[in-house]
Design a protein around this motif. Structure first.
Motif, short mmCIF file in Angstrom:
data_model
loop_
_atom_site.label_atom_id
_atom_site.label_comp_id
_atom_site.label_asym_id
_atom_site.label_seq_id
_atom_site.Cartn_x
_atom_site.Cartn_y
_atom_site.Cartn_z
N ALA A 183 1.19 6.38 -6.52
CA ALA A 183 -0.06 7.46 -6.94
C ALA A 183 0.18 8.89 -6.88
O ALA A 183 -0.52 10.15 -7.26
CB ALA A 183 -1.09 7.21 -6.17
N GLN A 184 1.01 9.67 -6.05
CA GLN A 184 0.70 10.47 -5.56
C GLN A 184 2.02 11.39 -6.79
O GLN A 184 2.09 12.44 -6.83
CB GLN A 184 1.99 10.54 -4.52
N SER B 77 0.90 -1.34 0.02
CA SER B 77 0.03 0.49 0.42
C SER B 77 1.16 1.16 0.05
O SER B 77 0.42 1.91 -0.46
CB SER B 77 -1.14 0.04 1.33
N ALA B 78 2.03 1.38 0.34
CA ALA B 78 3.30 2.47 0.07
C ALA B 78 3.36 2.28 -0.84
O ALA B 78 3.40 3.40 -1.42
CB ALA B 78 3.96 2.25 1.58
N ALA C 286 -1.70 4.50 -9.66
CA ALA C 286 -0.09 3.62 -9.98
C ALA C 286 0.07 3.17 -11.77
O ALA C 286 1.25 3.42 -11.65
CB ALA C 286 -0.06 3.05 -8.52
N THR D 107 -0.10 11.87 -9.26
CA THR D 107 -1.21 13.13 -9.01
C THR D 107 -0.57 14.74 -9.25
O THR D 107 -0.83 15.37 -9.98
CB THR D 107 -1.52 13.43 -7.32
N GLU E 63 -5.25 13.39 -9.75
CA GLU E 63 -6.03 13.76 -8.35
C GLU E 63 -6.95 13.31 -8.53
O GLU E 63 -8.65 14.05 -9.22
CB GLU E 63 -5.93 15.15 -8.23
N SER F 38 0.16 4.08 -2.82
CA SER F 38 0.78 5.56 -2.77
C SER F 38 0.94 6.67 -3.35
O SER F 38 0.95 7.03 -3.15
CB SER F 38 -0.18 5.48 -0.65
N ALA F 39 2.54 5.81 -2.74
CA ALA F 39 3.61 6.87 -3.44
C ALA F 39 3.33 6.92 -5.53
O ALA F 39 3.60 8.01 -5.55
CB ALA F 39 5.75 6.24 -3.53
N ASP G 48 -8.49 6.45 -8.11
CA ASP G 48 -8.37 5.51 -7.48
C ASP G 48 -6.53 5.33 -7.71
O ASP G 48 -6.06 5.37 -8.12
CB ASP G 48 -8.48 4.21 -8.30
N PRO G 49 -6.17 5.32 -6.33
CA PRO G 49 -4.74 5.31 -5.90
C PRO G 49 -4.16 3.72 -6.32
O PRO G 49 -3.22 3.90 -7.56
CB PRO G 49 -5.05 3.85 -4.62
N GLU G 50 -4.37 2.81 -6.91
CA GLU G 50 -4.11 1.71 -7.67
C GLU G 50 -3.87 1.88 -9.63
O GLU G 50 -3.48 2.29 -9.61
CB GLU G 50 -4.85 0.33 -7.74
#
Length: 672
Positions: A107-108, A100-101, A125, A111, A117, A104-105, A120-122
């Protein structure tokens, strides 16, 4: 128009208007602060290489090593260098402890770079990874993605940055897995500091805090801490916080009553933004290793290794029947279900520990197959109760005894077994004297030294063992008397026949008082006393005493007992030395027939009897027969005892001598 209804509590995703893509140099994530007194090491140069030795382009490098060796600092140093040289347009730094880390990174990054922005994070990514894919044209941005402290390679399934001529991936991890290597992935092992690096670090780190210490003390401290960078840093903090000099601190480290936590700073006093103390650095890895198949075996395997030699443990020790019994008992008590641990299970547990960099397992070096950093050993021992430590010590002693061959033809194995015995005694000597006895392993070590030709070492070892047994067990304990017997014997073998005779005379009085006149050990002491008196030149009465003890041994023990045969050996030798070589040869011929029947043809005593028979045949005038006999026994000694055994070397020397004598006498000898 249809009207849509939303379930209570449901959320609506709101997507912000896409942000313009970032242009120019950009960084996602925060690099760790560079450690004070950073050491430029060999791994730094390896990170600069963009191609493997075979010319293959390396797009992913994996810094792998045990916790605390400085992988994160090396990765951050490299990232700063490529940024400073303008070699990348995008740097992404991710603490990759969980999947997940990583998601999340990524995805950031999506963004910030793609205006994703609210996605969905997946999905975001995956969009970022797609953006990293090489594109046609020359406008592809150069990038470096650092995945720091990857805990589980499975967390990157579907998330590996793509191989690209414009980008590189750098991973730091404690794991040594096949999944982390491949055609475009190159593993860079990160080891401990060298001696010079450790000394340079300690000198600089203490100097920056207004402290100076003698170089020899700092070198010794670095060795005490196994040259582990994290430990050296935390020792610097402890020295400074407690205002201790190096010598005092080393004494504190050597105190077995102090845990590792007590001799290093608490988490609030760590340097360089460190997140964990040395004592806690490996706990998570061990927890995870213990969950893998064979489940529950990694921890007890490491615990068993933590009382042995950190520089090399024979695999045969850790897979011996006593070791398997120890592992079985642990797993059975933990799960509540009967277990049956095999040697294969034990090896797989070692491989699991190796994969997590908790040990180094090298099956191709079987006599030093397992190496464990001394601080990992200490941190592991600190988690055990005294009862658990004692039980492990006994299991380790039993395992060493089981793995010790009766005939020590392999010098490397013998040295490793003695080194492990010394380490076990250092860690848990008290446990080896529990149950009102000394563990047999303690006596095995002294005999090993003497029988492999290290007679002076055997004397020194037996002297220490005698002193310890006297203190712990008392002067009249059978094991104390045995240690005195061994000391007297090796003193004689070392050349002090008079001292040996005196020691055996004193021992005989005590054994007759404690054990009685007909006890086998008492009878053996009488034989040894007569033997060493003869060696010391006290011929008067000694031969008669030797004959008398033989009569008593045959009466009490029987004619085939090994002690009886040993006395017959002494009498046969004395007969030859008294001027009757023919009688000595005849006596050895009779003795050989018995030893062949009782002990077998390959027993060391049988081979020794054959050597003595050959020698006295030569002394009786049959040089050719002696040479032939020595050639035959030499072949068997090399096969059974090994080429470097003292008995083998003696036979080789005798063979050369009697061949020379036979040649001088004009006797033809075959060289087959």
């Amino acid at each position: 128009m249809a009207v849509g209804y939303m379930a209570p509590g449901a959320r609506v995703a709101h997507y912000a208007a896409p942000r313009p893509q970032v242009t120019g140099r950009h960084q996602v994530g925060v690099l760790p602060r560079q450690a004070d007194c950073f050491q430029d090491r060999a791994a730094v140069a390896q990170l600069e290489q963009a191609a493997a030795e075979d010319g293959t382009v390396v797009t992913c490098q994996v810094l792998a090593g045990m916790g605390g060796v400085g992988k994160t600092q090396l990765a951050a140093h490299h990232a700063r260098r490529v940024l400073a040289r303008g070699e990348v347009d995008l740097l992404v730094w991710i603490t990759a402890a969980t999947r997940s880390a990583v998601v999340s990174a990524f995805a950031q990054a999506a963004t910030e770079l793609l205006g994703a922005e609210g996605a969905d994070p997946e999905q975001a990514a995956r969009a970022f990874l797609a953006w990293l894919e090489p594109k046609p044209g020359n406008d592809q941005r150069r990038w470096l993605v650092v995945l720091d402290d990857l805990f589980d390679p499975a967390d990157l399934r579907g998330l590996w940055p793509p191989a690209s001529p414009c980008g590189r991936t750098l991973v730091t991890t404690r794991r040594r897995e096949a999944a982390l290597t491949g055609s475009d992935r190159h593993m860079v092992p990160v080891d401990l500091f060298t001696e010079d690096e450790a000394l340079a670090y300690l000198t600089a780190a203490l100097s920056s805090r207004g402290r100076t210490e003698p170089a020899e003390e700092l070198s010794a401290l670095a060795a005490d801490l196994g040259h582990l960078p994290l430990a050296l840093s935390q020792a610097t903090a402890y020295l400074t916080n407690e205002d201790l000099d190096c010598a005092t601190y080393r004494a504190l480290l050597a105190d077995h009553t102090q845990t590792l936590t007590e001799v290093l700073p608490d988490p609030s006093g760590l340097l360089d933004d460190q997140a964990a103390t040395v004592a806690a650095a490996w706990a998570l890895s061990l927890d995870r290793a213990d969950q893998l198949h064979p489940q529950g075996l990694a921890r007890p395997s490491l615990q068993l290794a933590c009382v042995l030699d950190p520089n090399g443990i024979p695999e045969s020790v850790l897979t011996s029947p006593p070791a398997l019994t120890c592992l079985t008992e642990h797993c059975t008590s933990t799960t509540g279900q009967a277990q049956n641990i095999s040697a294969r299970d034990a090896v797989r547990a070692l491989r699991t520990l190796h994969r997590f960099s908790l040990i180094d397992h090298a099956p191709t070096s079987p006599h030093q197959a397992v190496r464990v950093h001394r601080l990992i050993q200490r941190a592991t021992r600190d988690t055990l109760t005294q009862e658990q430590r004692d039980r492990l010590a006994h299991a380790a002693a039993d395992a060493l005894t089981s793995a010790w061959p009766d005939i020590e033809r392999d010098t490397a194995l013998t040295q490793a077994l003695r080194a492990n015995t010394a380490a076990l005694t250092w860690h848990a000597e008290d446990a080896l004297y529990q149950g009102d006895r000394a563990h047999p392993l303690l006596f095995r070590t002294g005999r090993s030294l003497g029988e492999t030709g290290q007679v002076a070492g055997a004397v020194h070892y037996c002297q220490q063992l005698t002193t310890t047994a006297h203190t712990r067990l008392g002067p009249d304990h059978p094991d104390t008397l045995t240690s005195r017997n061994n000391l007297a014997y090796w003193r004689g073998e070392a050349g002090d026949a008079g001292g040996a005779a005196t020691a055996f005379a004193e021992l005989l009085a005590d054994r007759e008082r404690v054990l009685g006149p007909d006890h086998p050990h008492t009878l053996t002491t009488r034989a040894n006393l007569a033997h060493w008196r003869l060696e010391a030149g006290e011929a008067a009465g000694a031969m008669a005493a030797l004959a008398e003890v033989l009569d008593d041994q045959e009466r009490v023990l029987g004619p085939d007992h090994p002690y009886t045969l040993a006395t017959r050996h002494h009498l046969a030798r004395r007969r030859g030395e008294a001027g009757d070589p023919t009688g000595a040869a005849a006596a050895y011929a009779e003795l050989l027939a018995v030893t062949l029947r009782v002990l077998g043809p390959d027993h060391p005593h049988t081979l020794a009897t054959r050597s003595n028979l050959a020698y006295w045949r030569g002394q009786a005038g049959d040089a050719g027969g002696a040479a032939t006999a020595f050639a035959e026994v030499l072949d068997d000694q090399e096969r059974v005892l090994g080429p470097d055994h003292p008995y083998t070397l003696a036979s080789r020397e005798n063979l050369a001598y009697w061949r020379g004598e036979a040649s001088d006498a004009g006797v033809h000898q075959s060289t087959d």
